[in-house]
Scaffold this active site. Sequence first.
Site, PDB file in Angstrom:
ATOM      1  N   HIS A  69      42.223 135.092 -61.658  1.00 16.77           N
ATOM      2  CA  HIS A  69      43.313 134.795 -62.579  1.00 16.77           C
ATOM      3  C   HIS A  69      43.564 135.981 -63.501  1.00 16.77           C
ATOM      4  O   HIS A  69      42.630 136.491 -64.113  1.00 16.77           O
ATOM      5  CB  HIS A  69      42.969 133.575 -63.445  1.00 16.77           C
ATOM      6  CG  HIS A  69      42.543 132.375 -62.670  1.00 16.77           C
ATOM      7  ND1 HIS A  69      41.653 131.454 -63.153  1.00 16.77           N
ATOM      8  CD2 HIS A  69      42.889 131.946 -61.429  1.00 16.77           C
ATOM      9  CE1 HIS A  69      41.461 130.500 -62.254  1.00 16.77           C
ATOM     10  NE2 HIS A  69      42.197 130.774 -61.198  1.00 16.77           N
ATOM     11  N   TYR A 132      34.591 132.889 -72.735  1.00 17.34           N
ATOM     12  CA  TYR A 132      35.814 133.684 -72.823  1.00 17.34           C
ATOM     13  C   TYR A 132      36.191 133.826 -74.298  1.00 17.34           C
ATOM     14  O   TYR A 132      36.331 132.822 -74.999  1.00 17.34           O
ATOM     15  CB  TYR A 132      37.000 132.992 -72.145  1.00 17.34           C
ATOM     16  CG  TYR A 132      36.816 132.517 -70.734  1.00 17.34           C
ATOM     17  CD1 TYR A 132      37.392 133.208 -69.674  1.00 17.34           C
ATOM     18  CD2 TYR A 132      36.106 131.344 -70.456  1.00 17.34           C
ATOM     19  CE1 TYR A 132      37.265 132.750 -68.373  1.00 17.34           C
ATOM     20  CE2 TYR A 132      35.971 130.888 -69.163  1.00 17.34           C
ATOM     21  CZ  TYR A 132      36.548 131.596 -68.127  1.00 17.34           C
ATOM     22  OH  TYR A 132      36.427 131.138 -66.840  1.00 17.34           O
TER      23      TYR A 132
END
Length: 470
Positions: A69, A132
């Site tokens: 992604h 993240y």
Amino acid sequence: MSVTAEVRVRHTPIPGLLSVDLPVHADARGWFKENWQRAKMTAAGLPDFGPVQQSAAHNGRAGVTRGIHAEPWDKLVSVVAGKVFGAWVDLREGPTFGTVHTQELDEHVAVFVPRGVGNSYQTLVQDTVYSYLVNEHWSPDSAYTMLNLADGTAAIPWPIPLEQAQVSDKDKNHPTLADVTPVPPPRTLVLGAGGQLGRALVDALPGAEALDRDGLDLADPAAVAGFDFTGVGTVVNAAAYTAVDAAETPEGRRAAWAANATGAAALARAAVKHRFTLVHYSSDYVFDGTQEVYGEDDPIAPLSVYGASKAAGDLAVSVVPRHYLVRTSWVVGKGKNFVTTMAGLADRGVSPSVVADQVGRLTFTDDLARATVHLLTTGAPYGTYNVTSTGNASSWADIARQVYEARDADPALITETITAEYLADQDGPIARRPARSVLRLGKIEAAGHEVVDQRNALTKYLEGLEPFGW
């Protein structure tokens, strides 16, 4: 995995993708690390990317594989617990499209992933927690670019074969590299694109979006606040109110402050909010002209309304984390200006009276645009830079004589006057000018930019002018 005692940043084959060695402090109780420490990490070479959200993903078994992604934001990925095989593919438009980098991550390593680079990982042990840290809030409306985990061109060497791995149906159906539309670079906007400098900037920045006052009116803070800066990486602001004498009138004063100060402040707020790089142009008029030469850090002391409005805008822009404040003087571009006026008078044999007690250097818009591109493309430190031509400082009368010589007219036709006498003959309000506008150029030269000699640049500019007739 080797352990480092300090933060260390390593480059990878993908531009901007950085591997970060993290110190981990362990004892009998377990371990501790600083996953994001702004001062240490930026000093080590990590971008000051302004994270706003942290998310974590728990993976129950070994072989969980996620990606590939490419999100529209930057992120710092790391492992809180466990170990992963990380894989990244450059999906950005450009010569490195399709470049792959792989490495293992545990608690000792983080990776900075710039916008447009595809991110993926495969867990190597059970109960792995993957983190993240991103600089945009997640939104279901965000546009992602995806790549198939099994793409044959990328040929990622997954430690656990994908047929044995746990992969979501959605990730299995991503396109191959041949079908991926490359992520375009961040948008660049040029404001004031219809002016002399704006036109030169548009020519020097291929692909930049040119906006005139109808596209974005800098004098309207509401218009700036409501503008869609999505995907914008750089704003180059060449919009300004430059009618120096008219700014001394009540109407001109309001217009000058609206564009040069209030508008610049609104743009600075937008730059902070949306984290784009802001290039803004300043003027020698922020100084009082009492020094022989001015450096970037010399105190400002404007003499006029125009100068004060520009100084206020400078102060607003200076607080933007990623800014280039380019200070210049005596700008000459395509269109009507002092040089074209003198060239026209020379072609007609007119004998003008020209001020001889204002001293400075010319700056040609093509050269100013070239310096701007240099700052943006070389990673020069953010801050204020003086940009003019180099060479001996000249008075306006000196420049007029060079123009006359270049046009094969007699330079003796130029008669000298002083500012006070010249202004006494003018109608209406007149702004005070700095007597000396010589800017020190050492900082832009130290950044690797080659400044041009004023006399040579003027000669070249005049060669491009057609003869002026009656």
